[in-house]
Enzyme design. Structure first.
Site, PDB file in Angstrom:
ATOM      1  N   GLY A 208       0.822  -1.198   0.000  1.00 32.88           N
ATOM      2  CA  GLY A 208       0.000   0.000   0.000  1.00 32.88           C
ATOM      3  C   GLY A 208       0.856   1.247   0.000  1.00 32.88           C
ATOM      4  CG  ASP A 209      -1.136   4.989  -0.531  1.00 34.79           C
ATOM      5  OD1 ASP A 209      -1.538   4.800   0.638  1.00 34.79           O
ATOM      6  OD2 ASP A 209      -1.870   5.435  -1.434  1.00 34.79           O
ATOM      7  N   GLY A 210       1.801   5.312   1.606  1.00 38.39           N
ATOM      8  CA  GLY A 210       2.020   5.887   2.913  1.00 38.39           C
ATOM      9  C   GLY A 210       0.759   6.427   3.556  1.00 38.39           C
ATOM     10  CB  VAL A 213      -0.579   0.849   4.138  1.00 37.67           C
ATOM     11  CG1 VAL A 213       0.161  -0.226   4.938  1.00 37.67           C
ATOM     12  CG2 VAL A 213      -1.705   0.205   3.340  1.00 37.67           C
ATOM     13  N   GLY A 214       0.879   3.201   5.536  1.00 36.04           N
ATOM     14  CA  GLY A 214       1.983   3.640   6.383  1.00 36.04           C
ATOM     15  C   GLY A 214       1.530   4.474   7.564  1.00 36.04           C
ATOM     16  CD  GLU A 252      19.025   4.973   6.083  1.00 31.19           C
ATOM     17  OE1 GLU A 252      19.135   6.100   5.521  1.00 31.19           O
ATOM     18  OE2 GLU A 252      18.860   3.907   5.481  1.00 31.19           O
ATOM     19  CD  GLU A 386      18.537  11.975   0.158  1.00 32.29           C
ATOM     20  OE1 GLU A 386      19.255  11.006   0.445  1.00 32.29           O
ATOM     21  OE2 GLU A 386      17.406  12.152   0.652  1.00 32.29           O
TER      22      GLU A 386
END
Length: 481
Positions: A208-210, A213-214, A252, A386
């Protein structure tokens, strides 16, 4: 080798409580091959209800798995290692197709990392002291509980294994949400753990996606810890979601690592090597040395050597064993990199190699031209953000003090590199505010802690330090008398 990986089954199901089950919703997502821009599979996308079922399974399994002896856990990890070993070719095939890593890199490095992390977890577990007496108290370390794991797409098996292996070793149960960009290798990983006989509910996987689900996983009251790897922006949201339940959070996150080329280093060796290696995996490594610091008066020399290193790269079809740089993982990633390359040009950096657009002859696929900028200052966007692509910037410095100041002038602190005479390189490395530093081309050590300072995260992975993230600490007063 085209289309969906031959051996990936279960793309429409989740692994929960020891079984492959249908999702509770109907949402799906196409998995895109970044080299062809075409779908190669369709996965089911979960939601909060699927997470609830998976967490309940993990919570129930913890009651028994947390009581497994060290010998029982070592036996399980040995079976897991064997199951992963038999699937190395399949992992490599899936990783190449789903995120574009060249076949050689995907098979020889990406796939093998699963075995390496399981081996490391076994080595730590076999000698670990779970309890000891101090004065009148017994100090005990116990399995922490249910862990929610959210993993990225850039090193998919590495990031799965460096969380799952120590959690299994520690006696924890878990629910994993892999990146929806690279879900196929995660499904293979779950199939391997099923073959190894991991007890029902100990390992659960929900795609799933953030958002759907996340977020629910990281905020779930029955999850005792969330371990996240990804961008700093997403990590902030994970921490916010986790805060109301005061669960442990290990992260991380992003990096903008400095590579300080000291003036007594072998310039030709260090700069050519590090420019080449920084672009491997299409520059999609959070610990990549993307800021190369060189003496001001040797900027022209350094630019020539870095250009020579980049010229050795072969950008092309990741199915070709001669390719060293494939496409970046997604269209969104490609556009982000293009924006930042253009920002470097607009801000006045000297473009030495590469630039915007695709490499010549590669009109389809999310390919990026390996790009080198010289005469960069540390306030430019290309020095501060980044990029997560094959883009290297050269920044000049006056002396060691100036180099350290520039290296530390960043919100990140994940990794660093220092080529030069050993004692001097070590002295510079001690002053860098970053979680890991490689001296003179030294490679990774899986028993050394991996993680960052500042906005590069908190907690550590790999080795004993990563193992201890999954343990809780208890003091039994009077038990030691």
């Amino acid at each position: 080798m085209t289309g969906t990986p031959r051996t990936v089954q279960n793309t429409g199901r989740f692994f929960i409580d020891g079984k492959w089950v249908s999702p509770l919703g109907t949402d799906t997502l196409d998995v895109i091959n970044p080299a062809t821009e075409q779908p190669i599979a369709t996965i089911a996308m979960g939601g909060p209800a699927d997470v609830d079922v998976a967490v309940a399974a993990a919570r129930a399994a913890f009651a028994t798995y947390s009581l497994f002896s060290v010998e029982e856990r070592l036996d399980l990890l040995e079976r897991v290692r064997g199951a992963l070993r038999t699937r190395l070719e399949e992992f490599g095939e899936a990783i190449t197709l789903e995120m574009g890593a060249p076949r050689g890199l995907a098979r020889a490095m990406q796939s093998e990392m699963g075995i390496y992390h399981v081996t490391t977890a076994m080595e730590v577990l076999s000698t670990y002291e779970f309890e000891y007496v101090k004065d009148t108290a017994m100090i005990v370390r116990e399995p922490l509980g249910v862990v929610g794991m959210i993993t990225p797409w850039n090193w998919p098996i590495n990031q799965l294994a460096c969380k799952v292996a120590p959690a299994l070793a520690a006696g924890c149960t878990m629910v994993v949400k892999p990146s929806e960009v690279s879900p196929l290798s995660a499904i293979l990983f779950a199939e391997a753990l099923e073959e190894a006989g991991v007890p029902a509910g100990v390992f659960n996987l929900v795609n799933g996606d953030g958002l759907n689900v996340g977020a629910h996983l990281s905020s779930h009251p029955d999850v005792d810890m969330v371990s996240f790897t990804g961008s700093t922006r997403a990590g902030i949201e994970v921490a916010r979601n986790a805060a109301p339940t005061v669960k442990r959070v290990a992260q991380e996150l992003g990096g903008k690592s400095a590579n300080i080329i000291l003036d007594d280093a072998c310039f030709e060796e260090a700069i050519c090597r590090d420019a080449f290696e920084m672009c491997l995996n299409s520059g999609q490594s959070c610990n990549a040395g993307t800021r190369m610091l060189v003496p001001h008066d040797r900027m022209e020399e350094a630019a020539g050597l870095a250009g020579s290193g980049i010229d050795q790269l072969v950008v092309g079809d990741p199915q070709d064993f001669g390719t060293t740089v494939g496409p970046v993982a997604s269209e969104a990633q490609w556009h982000k990199i293009q924006e930042l390359i253009q920002a470097g040009i607009d801000e006045g950096a000297t473009l030495v190699r590469g630039g915007c657009g695709r490499p010549d002859g590669l009109d389809t696929g999310f390919y990026v031209r390996p790009t080198l900028f010289a005469d960069v200052t540390n306030d430019m966007r290309i020095a501060r953000e980044e990029i997560f692509g094959p883009v290297l910037v050269l920044i000049g410095y006056e002396d060691d003090d100036d180099a350290v100041a520039i290296a530390n002038d960043t919100p990140y602190g994940l990794s660093g590199y220092v080529p030069g005479s050993h004692d001097r390189a070590l002295a510079v490395a001690r002053r860098m505010r970053t979680g890991a530093i490689h001296l003179n081309g030294a490679g990774p050590d899986l028993h050394a802690p991996f993680g960052g300072y500042k906005q590069s995260g908190n907690g550590r992975e790999w080795g004993r330090h990563g193992f201890e993230e999954y343990l809780e600490l208890k003091a039994l007063m009077g038990a030691g008398s």
